[in-house]
Design a protein around this motif. Structure first.
Motif, PDB file in Angstrom:
ATOM      1  N   VAL A 187       0.834  -1.202   0.000  1.00  0.00           N
ATOM      2  CA  VAL A 187       0.000   0.000   0.000  1.00  0.00           C
ATOM      3  C   VAL A 187       0.866   1.248   0.000  1.00  0.00           C
ATOM      4  O   VAL A 187       0.607   2.210  -0.732  1.00  0.00           O
ATOM      5  CB  VAL A 187      -0.937  -0.005   1.232  1.00  0.00           C
ATOM      6  CG1 VAL A 187      -1.719   1.304   1.305  1.00  0.00           C
ATOM      7  CG2 VAL A 187      -1.883  -1.186   1.165  1.00  0.00           C
ATOM      8  N   GLN A 188       1.924   1.227   0.803  1.00  0.00           N
ATOM      9  CA  GLN A 188       2.816   2.378   0.861  1.00  0.00           C
ATOM     10  C   GLN A 188       3.524   2.592  -0.469  1.00  0.00           C
ATOM     11  O   GLN A 188       3.664   3.728  -0.941  1.00  0.00           O
ATOM     12  CB  GLN A 188       3.843   2.190   1.979  1.00  0.00           C
ATOM     13  CG  GLN A 188       4.726   3.403   2.216  1.00  0.00           C
ATOM     14  CD  GLN A 188       5.633   3.221   3.417  1.00  0.00           C
ATOM     15  OE1 GLN A 188       5.775   2.118   3.934  1.00  0.00           O
ATOM     16  NE2 GLN A 188       6.239   4.290   3.875  1.00  0.00           N
ATOM     17  N   GLY A 189       3.976   1.508  -1.102  1.00  0.00           N
ATOM     18  CA  GLY A 189       4.645   1.624  -2.395  1.00  0.00           C
ATOM     19  C   GLY A 189       3.716   2.141  -3.468  1.00  0.00           C
ATOM     20  O   GLY A 189       4.085   3.032  -4.251  1.00  0.00           O
ATOM     21  N   ALA A 190       2.491   1.615  -3.513  1.00  0.00           N
ATOM     22  CA  ALA A 190       1.520   2.092  -4.500  1.00  0.00           C
ATOM     23  C   ALA A 190       1.140   3.539  -4.225  1.00  0.00           C
ATOM     24  O   ALA A 190       0.944   4.333  -5.160  1.00  0.00           O
ATOM     25  CB  ALA A 190       0.278   1.203  -4.471  1.00  0.00           C
ATOM     26  N   GLY A 191       1.062   3.905  -2.942  1.00  0.00           N
ATOM     27  CA  GLY A 191       0.742   5.285  -2.601  1.00  0.00           C
ATOM     28  C   GLY A 191       1.807   6.264  -3.074  1.00  0.00           C
ATOM     29  O   GLY A 191       1.483   7.364  -3.560  1.00  0.00           O
ATOM     30  N   MET A 192       3.060   5.866  -2.954  1.00  0.00           N
ATOM     31  CA  MET A 192       4.139   6.730  -3.438  1.00  0.00           C
ATOM     32  C   MET A 192       4.073   6.889  -4.954  1.00  0.00           C
ATOM     33  O   MET A 192       4.322   7.989  -5.483  1.00  0.00           O
ATOM     34  CB  MET A 192       5.486   6.136  -3.030  1.00  0.00           C
ATOM     35  CG  MET A 192       5.711   6.069  -1.536  1.00  0.00           C
ATOM     36  SD  MET A 192       5.821   7.687  -0.742  1.00  0.00           S
ATOM     37  CE  MET A 192       7.423   8.225  -1.330  1.00  0.00           C
ATOM     38  N   MET A 193       3.727   5.812  -5.654  1.00  0.00           N
ATOM     39  CA  MET A 193       3.615   5.888  -7.108  1.00  0.00           C
ATOM     40  C   MET A 193       2.472   6.812  -7.533  1.00  0.00           C
ATOM     41  O   MET A 193       2.524   7.409  -8.609  1.00  0.00           O
ATOM     42  CB  MET A 193       3.392   4.488  -7.676  1.00  0.00           C
ATOM     43  CG  MET A 193       4.584   3.557  -7.532  1.00  0.00           C
ATOM     44  SD  MET A 193       4.242   1.890  -8.150  1.00  0.00           S
ATOM     45  CE  MET A 193       3.911   2.245  -9.878  1.00  0.00           C
ATOM     46  N   ILE A 194       1.449   6.924  -6.709  1.00  0.00           N
ATOM     47  CA  ILE A 194       0.341   7.833  -7.005  1.00  0.00           C
ATOM     48  C   ILE A 194       0.681   9.260  -6.591  1.00  0.00           C
ATOM     49  O   ILE A 194       0.420  10.218  -7.318  1.00  0.00           O
ATOM     50  CB  ILE A 194      -0.934   7.357  -6.288  1.00  0.00           C
ATOM     51  CG1 ILE A 194      -1.389   6.017  -6.859  1.00  0.00           C
ATOM     52  CG2 ILE A 194      -2.047   8.391  -6.423  1.00  0.00           C
ATOM     53  CD1 ILE A 194      -2.556   5.407  -6.109  1.00  0.00           C
ATOM     54  N   MET A 195       1.280   9.401  -5.411  1.00  0.00           N
ATOM     55  CA  MET A 195       1.518  10.717  -4.853  1.00  0.00           C
ATOM     56  C   MET A 195       2.503  11.543  -5.673  1.00  0.00           C
ATOM     57  O   MET A 195       2.262  12.720  -5.950  1.00  0.00           O
ATOM     58  CB  MET A 195       2.039  10.595  -3.417  1.00  0.00           C
ATOM     59  CG  MET A 195       2.215  11.938  -2.718  1.00  0.00           C
ATOM     60  SD  MET A 195       3.218  11.820  -1.228  1.00  0.00           S
ATOM     61  CE  MET A 195       4.847  11.517  -1.916  1.00  0.00           C
ATOM     62  N   PHE A 196       3.609  10.933  -6.079  1.00  0.00           N
ATOM     63  CA  PHE A 196       4.643  11.712  -6.762  1.00  0.00           C
ATOM     64  C   PHE A 196       4.179  12.273  -8.107  1.00  0.00           C
ATOM     65  O   PHE A 196       4.375  13.459  -8.374  1.00  0.00           O
ATOM     66  CB  PHE A 196       5.913  10.873  -6.925  1.00  0.00           C
ATOM     67  CG  PHE A 196       6.790  10.887  -5.708  1.00  0.00           C
ATOM     68  CD1 PHE A 196       7.526  12.019  -5.386  1.00  0.00           C
ATOM     69  CD2 PHE A 196       6.880   9.792  -4.880  1.00  0.00           C
ATOM     70  CE1 PHE A 196       8.334  12.055  -4.266  1.00  0.00           C
ATOM     71  CE2 PHE A 196       7.676   9.812  -3.746  1.00  0.00           C
ATOM     72  CZ  PHE A 196       8.405  10.941  -3.435  1.00  0.00           C
ATOM     73  N   PRO A 197       3.554  11.482  -8.984  1.00  0.00           N
ATOM     74  CA  PRO A 197       3.065  12.090 -10.234  1.00  0.00           C
ATOM     75  C   PRO A 197       1.999  13.158 -10.000  1.00  0.00           C
ATOM     76  O   PRO A 197       2.025  14.211 -10.644  1.00  0.00           O
ATOM     77  CB  PRO A 197       2.495  10.891 -11.010  1.00  0.00           C
ATOM     78  CG  PRO A 197       3.168   9.703 -10.434  1.00  0.00           C
ATOM     79  CD  PRO A 197       3.376  10.011  -9.000  1.00  0.00           C
ATOM     80  N   LEU A 198       1.058  12.891  -9.077  1.00  0.00           N
ATOM     81  CA  LEU A 198       0.013  13.871  -8.825  1.00  0.00           C
ATOM     82  C   LEU A 198       0.571  15.168  -8.267  1.00  0.00           C
ATOM     83  O   LEU A 198       0.076  16.257  -8.579  1.00  0.00           O
ATOM     84  CB  LEU A 198      -1.025  13.290  -7.855  1.00  0.00           C
ATOM     85  CG  LEU A 198      -1.961  12.215  -8.395  1.00  0.00           C
ATOM     86  CD1 LEU A 198      -2.908  11.729  -7.304  1.00  0.00           C
ATOM     87  CD2 LEU A 198      -2.756  12.734  -9.590  1.00  0.00           C
ATOM     88  N   THR A 199       1.606  15.060  -7.438  1.00  0.00           N
ATOM     89  CA  THR A 199       2.158  16.258  -6.800  1.00  0.00           C
ATOM     90  C   THR A 199       3.116  17.010  -7.707  1.00  0.00           C
ATOM     91  O   THR A 199       2.964  18.222  -7.938  1.00  0.00           O
ATOM     92  CB  THR A 199       2.885  15.879  -5.500  1.00  0.00           C
ATOM     93  OG1 THR A 199       1.969  15.214  -4.622  1.00  0.00           O
ATOM     94  CG2 THR A 199       3.424  17.116  -4.810  1.00  0.00           C
ATOM     95  N   PHE A 200       4.092  16.307  -8.254  1.00  0.00           N
ATOM     96  CA  PHE A 200       5.139  16.989  -9.012  1.00  0.00           C
ATOM     97  C   PHE A 200       4.728  17.276 -10.453  1.00  0.00           C
ATOM     98  O   PHE A 200       5.308  18.150 -11.093  1.00  0.00           O
ATOM     99  CB  PHE A 200       6.430  16.178  -8.978  1.00  0.00           C
ATOM    100  CG  PHE A 200       7.082  16.176  -7.619  1.00  0.00           C
ATOM    101  CD1 PHE A 200       7.867  17.241  -7.223  1.00  0.00           C
ATOM    102  CD2 PHE A 200       6.901  15.127  -6.744  1.00  0.00           C
ATOM    103  CE1 PHE A 200       8.464  17.263  -5.967  1.00  0.00           C
ATOM    104  CE2 PHE A 200       7.486  15.128  -5.488  1.00  0.00           C
ATOM    105  CZ  PHE A 200       8.271  16.206  -5.092  1.00  0.00           C
ATOM    106  N   LEU A 201       3.746  16.554 -10.981  1.00  0.00           N
ATOM    107  CA  LEU A 201       3.218  16.879 -12.308  1.00  0.00           C
ATOM    108  C   LEU A 201       1.955  17.714 -12.140  1.00  0.00           C
ATOM    109  O   LEU A 201       0.897  17.435 -12.694  1.00  0.00           O
ATOM    110  CB  LEU A 201       2.930  15.611 -13.103  1.00  0.00           C
ATOM    111  CG  LEU A 201       4.143  14.741 -13.427  1.00  0.00           C
ATOM    112  CD1 LEU A 201       3.735  13.529 -14.243  1.00  0.00           C
ATOM    113  CD2 LEU A 201       5.204  15.547 -14.161  1.00  0.00           C
ATOM    114  N   SER A 202       2.092  18.767 -11.352  1.00  0.00           N
ATOM    115  CA  SER A 202       1.016  19.711 -11.110  1.00  0.00           C
ATOM    116  C   SER A 202       1.609  21.114 -11.097  1.00  0.00           C
ATOM    117  O   SER A 202       2.801  21.307 -11.369  1.00  0.00           O
ATOM    118  CB  SER A 202       0.327  19.409  -9.767  1.00  0.00           C
ATOM    119  OG  SER A 202       1.186  19.731  -8.693  1.00  0.00           O
TER     120      SER A 202
END
Length: 270
Positions: A187-202
């Protein structure tokens, strides 16, 4: 001769609950989560240390390069960090939920006459405190560094509220992941994969118009960008704009999609 009927293991004793009962069960689970946080204060590390660290680090590193000086960069970075910290904080929701499922805690809840959504919505309601702490510390840090929001107290309060709402709605995504994936580490690994694109590609750290055309399309459609635009309108300008309506609509859509998915997956797993 009377017969004693014992409910089968794992079967709900009361499959139908009213709205009032559902709210009561949810707040009971929220209180349990708050007591758990009280006994494990390390759960607040990410919402206490990260806002201070990220706000200072990103501001002084990128301020001069992007806006010319730190003070001019603060209206951009503070609103971006607000959303980033709430997104990071809600990622812990799925991790904690998966850990409880692995320990068999939810199996015990399953045998109680409780609303099905309560074991999920309760901890997420308690997490509103964590989002509020993260947003408050980020704003205070920005004020100490020279940030002066044009929206005044009302605009800042409205932006703070929107951050908490957005964090709660996005946490349903991670709650769903917590019921789907098999381990807390997954869950933590998948969360990081979601968080980084959503945050830094904004548009959290840089203006969208400075990006390549193909990337601008993604940034503008990114739900994180929608929330950031709304918070900037509220805090920096004190304006209730169309961006605020779009952000609230986006939060409602996320909850409408992922809350049923999380509840359905939870019912299948426990």
């Amino acid at each position: 001769m009377s017969t004693l009927i014992i409910p089968a293991a794992g079967r709900r004793l009361n499959p139908h609950t009213s709205l009032r009962e559902t709210a009561s069960h949810t707040f009971s689970m929220a209180w349990r989560a708050l007591k758990k946080m009280q006994r494990n204060p390390e759960q607040f590390f990410d919402v206490v240390i990260q806002p201070l660290l990220f706000t200072a680090m990103f501001t002084y590193i990128f301020g001069g390069a992007i806006a010319g000086d730190v003070k001019s960069y603060l209206p951009t970075i503070i609103t971006g960090i607000l959303v980033q910290t709430s997104l990071t904080a809600c990622m812990a929701t799925g991790t904690q939920m998966r850990e409880d499922m692995e320990k068999g805690v939810f199996d015990r809840f399953r045998s109680l006459p409780m609303a099905r959504i309560a074991p999920l919505a309760g901890p997420m309601t308690a997490d509103l405190l964590r989002y509020g702490i993260a947003a408050t510390l980020t704003i205070i840090t920005g004020l100490l560094m020279g940030y002066r929001p044009g929206g005044g107290f009302v605009g800042v309060a409205a932006g703070w509220t929107l951050v908490v709402i957005a964090g709660w709605s996005l946490s349903w995504i991670f709650a769903w992941l917590g019921t789907v994936l098999r381990t807390a580490q997954a869950v933590q690994g998948a969360g990081m994969m979601i968080m980084f694109p959503l945050t830094f590609l904004s548009n959290a750290f840089v203006p969208a118009d400075t990006l390549p055309g193909w990337l601008q399309a993604f940034v503008k459609a990114n739900p994180v960008s929608l929330v950031i635009n709304a918070i900037r309108d509220l805090m920096n300008d004190g304006a209730l704009t169309r961006n605020v309506a779009w952000a609230l609509l986006g939060c409602a859509v996320i909850v409408a999609i992922f809350a049923p998915l999380a509840v359905r997956s939870y019912n299948r797993k426990v």
